[in-house]
Design an enzyme around this catalytic site. Structure first.
Site, PDB file in Angstrom:
ATOM      1  N   LYS A   8     -73.186  29.348 -27.372  1.00 40.76           N
ATOM      2  CA  LYS A   8     -73.704  27.980 -27.569  1.00 40.76           C
ATOM      3  C   LYS A   8     -74.681  28.002 -28.740  1.00 40.76           C
ATOM      4  O   LYS A   8     -75.228  29.052 -29.095  1.00 40.76           O
ATOM      5  CB  LYS A   8     -74.398  27.454 -26.318  1.00 40.76           C
ATOM      6  CG  LYS A   8     -75.617  28.273 -25.801  1.00 40.76           C
ATOM      7  CD  LYS A   8     -76.939  27.940 -26.434  1.00 40.76           C
ATOM      8  CE  LYS A   8     -78.098  28.744 -25.841  1.00 40.76           C
ATOM      9  NZ  LYS A   8     -79.289  28.809 -26.712  1.00 40.76           N
ATOM     10  N   PRO A 100     -73.565  37.736 -31.103  1.00 39.81           N
ATOM     11  CA  PRO A 100     -74.745  38.552 -31.411  1.00 39.81           C
ATOM     12  C   PRO A 100     -75.784  38.448 -30.293  1.00 39.81           C
ATOM     13  O   PRO A 100     -75.960  37.382 -29.706  1.00 39.81           O
ATOM     14  CB  PRO A 100     -75.271  37.943 -32.710  1.00 39.81           C
ATOM     15  CG  PRO A 100     -74.112  37.221 -33.297  1.00 39.81           C
ATOM     16  CD  PRO A 100     -73.293  36.737 -32.150  1.00 39.81           C
ATOM     17  N   ALA A 103     -80.106  36.481 -30.097  1.00 40.17           N
ATOM     18  CA  ALA A 103     -80.017  35.622 -31.277  1.00 40.17           C
ATOM     19  C   ALA A 103     -80.085  34.139 -30.931  1.00 40.17           C
ATOM     20  O   ALA A 103     -80.039  33.298 -31.810  1.00 40.17           O
ATOM     21  CB  ALA A 103     -78.724  35.929 -32.032  1.00 40.17           C
ATOM     22  N   GLY A 104     -80.188  33.808 -29.642  1.00 38.59           N
ATOM     23  CA  GLY A 104     -80.282  32.394 -29.267  1.00 38.59           C
ATOM     24  C   GLY A 104     -78.937  31.716 -29.086  1.00 38.59           C
ATOM     25  O   GLY A 104     -78.856  30.486 -29.028  1.00 38.59           O
ATOM     26  N   GLY A 107     -75.275  34.498 -25.325  1.00 37.82           N
ATOM     27  CA  GLY A 107     -74.213  35.440 -24.960  1.00 37.82           C
ATOM     28  C   GLY A 107     -74.387  36.059 -23.584  1.00 37.82           C
ATOM     29  O   GLY A 107     -73.455  36.066 -22.776  1.00 37.82           O
ATOM     30  N   GLY A 108     -75.587  36.552 -23.292  1.00 42.02           N
ATOM     31  CA  GLY A 108     -75.840  37.197 -21.998  1.00 42.02           C
ATOM     32  C   GLY A 108     -75.664  36.217 -20.853  1.00 42.02           C
ATOM     33  O   GLY A 108     -75.063  36.552 -19.816  1.00 42.02           O
ATOM     34  N   SER A 109     -76.143  34.985 -21.040  1.00 43.04           N
ATOM     35  CA  SER A 109     -76.028  33.966 -19.987  1.00 43.04           C
ATOM     36  C   SER A 109     -74.572  33.566 -19.791  1.00 43.04           C
ATOM     37  O   SER A 109     -74.091  33.407 -18.669  1.00 43.04           O
ATOM     38  CB  SER A 109     -76.828  32.711 -20.375  1.00 43.04           C
ATOM     39  OG  SER A 109     -78.182  33.024 -20.564  1.00 43.04           O
ATOM     40  N   ASP A 140     -80.854  29.182 -18.905  1.00 40.82           N
ATOM     41  CA  ASP A 140     -79.749  28.890 -19.826  1.00 40.82           C
ATOM     42  C   ASP A 140     -78.376  28.937 -19.154  1.00 40.82           C
ATOM     43  O   ASP A 140     -77.396  28.485 -19.725  1.00 40.82           O
ATOM     44  CB  ASP A 140     -79.730  29.957 -20.940  1.00 40.82           C
ATOM     45  CG  ASP A 140     -80.257  29.415 -22.249  1.00 40.82           C
ATOM     46  OD1 ASP A 140     -80.720  28.258 -22.265  1.00 40.82           O
ATOM     47  OD2 ASP A 140     -80.185  30.145 -23.244  1.00 40.82           O
TER      48      ASP A 140
HETATM   49  O1  C5P Z   1     -84.854  31.589 -17.851  1.00 36.81           O
HETATM   50  P1  C5P Z   1     -84.852  32.730 -18.790  1.00 36.81           P
HETATM   51  O2  C5P Z   1     -84.928  34.052 -18.081  1.00 36.81           O
HETATM   52  O3  C5P Z   1     -83.811  32.676 -19.816  1.00 36.81           O
HETATM   53  O4  C5P Z   1     -86.229  32.601 -19.618  1.00 36.81           O
HETATM   54  C1  C5P Z   1     -86.834  33.698 -20.230  1.00 36.81           C
HETATM   55  C2  C5P Z   1     -88.282  33.358 -20.521  1.00 36.81           C
HETATM   56  O5  C5P Z   1     -88.366  32.319 -21.509  1.00 36.81           O
HETATM   57  C3  C5P Z   1     -89.066  32.833 -19.339  1.00 36.81           C
HETATM   58  O6  C5P Z   1     -89.605  33.863 -18.566  1.00 36.81           O
HETATM   59  C4  C5P Z   1     -90.143  31.993 -20.031  1.00 36.81           C
HETATM   60  O7  C5P Z   1     -91.174  32.818 -20.477  1.00 36.81           O
HETATM   61  C5  C5P Z   1     -89.434  31.434 -21.240  1.00 36.81           C
HETATM   62  N1  C5P Z   1     -88.913  30.070 -21.020  1.00 36.81           N
HETATM   63  C6  C5P Z   1     -89.805  29.009 -20.957  1.00 36.81           C
HETATM   64  N2  C5P Z   1     -89.330  27.740 -20.756  1.00 36.81           N
HETATM   65  C7  C5P Z   1     -87.997  27.500 -20.654  1.00 36.81           C
HETATM   66  C8  C5P Z   1     -87.060  28.553 -20.727  1.00 36.81           C
HETATM   67  C9  C5P Z   1     -87.561  29.839 -20.912  1.00 36.81           C
HETATM   68  O8  C5P Z   1     -91.014  29.214 -21.069  1.00 36.81           O
HETATM   69  N3  C5P Z   1     -87.588  26.243 -20.458  1.00 36.81           N
END
Ligand code: C5P
Length: 293
Positions: A8, A100, A103-104, A107-109, A140
């Site tokens: 995405k 990648p 990279a945002g 992929g992992g999700s 994500d």
């Molecule tokens: O949910 P995920 O594990 O992908 O998020 C990783 C980290 O990114 C969270 O622990 C948090 O620090 C930050 N995050 C956030 N607000 C979001 C999504 C992620 O602060 N809406």
């Protein structure tokens, strides 16, 4: 069984504030793209095994795929076994990685959701429970049950499917640095604490994390400018970076821009030579057909 896990981009990402649970309140628009990983799930006579063609990808419990398999196995009421720490024995998953990492591009999700859906179907776990497993693993993940163009609110996990974005070609550029999501949000917090609001948004970027992350990794802002210079109708960092994207109406223009970016990497940002890929948007219907179960 072989399944695809699509990447995405975030067409926009606004950070509205900090929630009481420490997460950030988002308003983001997700868009699925054709670039994908492929996962091969097989039965085999041994403990749970996860492999990946990319040696930088963890193949233990740090990988969301591992935790996803474990969670589906548990919800499906399968017997817990001590070996493999509760992961399903007799199963192997191979991830062929093209998206990648760090990279945002999700992929992992996306890999994890592909596994939740595939194993969930196999072991008759209702879709509602599959979605709950995904939501518990990360903010994500829920998006990858939808695909196409989707508005994400709250942690990015309250989803409202939108009319698909017009089909577009996309150039992705990934600098050598990776950025952790946690770090990106903490840089944003530090930035906002330091700078008055009036100083912040002089640039018309569509990703609130882009400024703070680019201050730590200037090559990101440089790549966004390069994409704009190469004719992208819109360019920005995706998610928490470090990858950036540029949108193009024509395939030929995207290919020309990708070549220009690769050359720029060789000359000016030498140390940060970016990886450059050309892909395209995937509509919700196409996503359902290609990634759905
Ligand atoms: O949910 P995920 O594990 O992908 O998020 C990783 C980290 O990114 C969270 O622990 C948090 O620090 C930050 N995050 C956030 N607000 C979001 C999504 C992620 O602060 N809406």
């Amino acid at each position: 069984m072989r399944v695809r896990a699509f990447a995405k981009i975030n067409l926009s990402l606004r950070v509205l504030g900090v929630r009481s649970d420490g997460y950030h309140e988002l308003r983001t628009v997700f868009q699925s793209v054709a670039l994908h990983d492929t996962l091969t799930i097989r039965e085999w006579a041994g403990p749970f095994a996860l492999t990946c063609n990319d040696p930088r990808c963890p193949t233990d419990r740090r990988n969301l795929v591992w935790r996803a398999a474990e969670a589906v196995w548990k919800v499906a009421g399968r017997p817990a076994r001590s070996r493999g720490r509760g992961a399903p024995p007799g199963l192997s998953i191979h991830v062929s990685k093209r998206i990648p990492m760090d990279a945002g591009f999700g992929g992992g999700s996306s890999d994890a959701v592909a596994v939740i859906r595939a194993l969930g179907r196999e072991w008759r776990v209702a879709e509602g429970r599959q979605r709950a497993i995904a939501a518990a693993l990360g903010a994500d993940l829920p998006y990858f049950f939808e695909g196409g163009t989707v508005l994400g609110l709250e942690r990015g996990d309250l989803l409202f499917p939108l009319v698909d974005h017009p089909a577009a070609w996309i150039v992705l550029a990934i600098p050598a640095c990776g950025v952790s999501t946690t770090e990106a949000f903490s840089w944003l917090d530090a930035d906002r604490a330091e700078r008055p609001r009036s100083e912040r948004s002089r640039l018309t970027v569509t990703n609130d994390l882009q400024g703070p992350v680019s201050r730590h990794h200037p090559e990101i802002a440089r790549l966004v400018r390069a994409l704009e210079g190469a004719g992208a109708s819109r360019a920005a960092m995706s998610g928490s970076g470090s990858g950036v994207f540029g949108l193009f109406a024509e395939r030929a223009a995207a290919i020309r821009a990708a070549a220009a970016l690769a050359a720029l990497g060789n000359r000016r940002v030498s140390r940060f030579t970016p990886r450059v890929l050309v892909t395209r948007t995937v509509s919700r219907r196409a996503y359902e057909r290609l990634a759905g179960n």
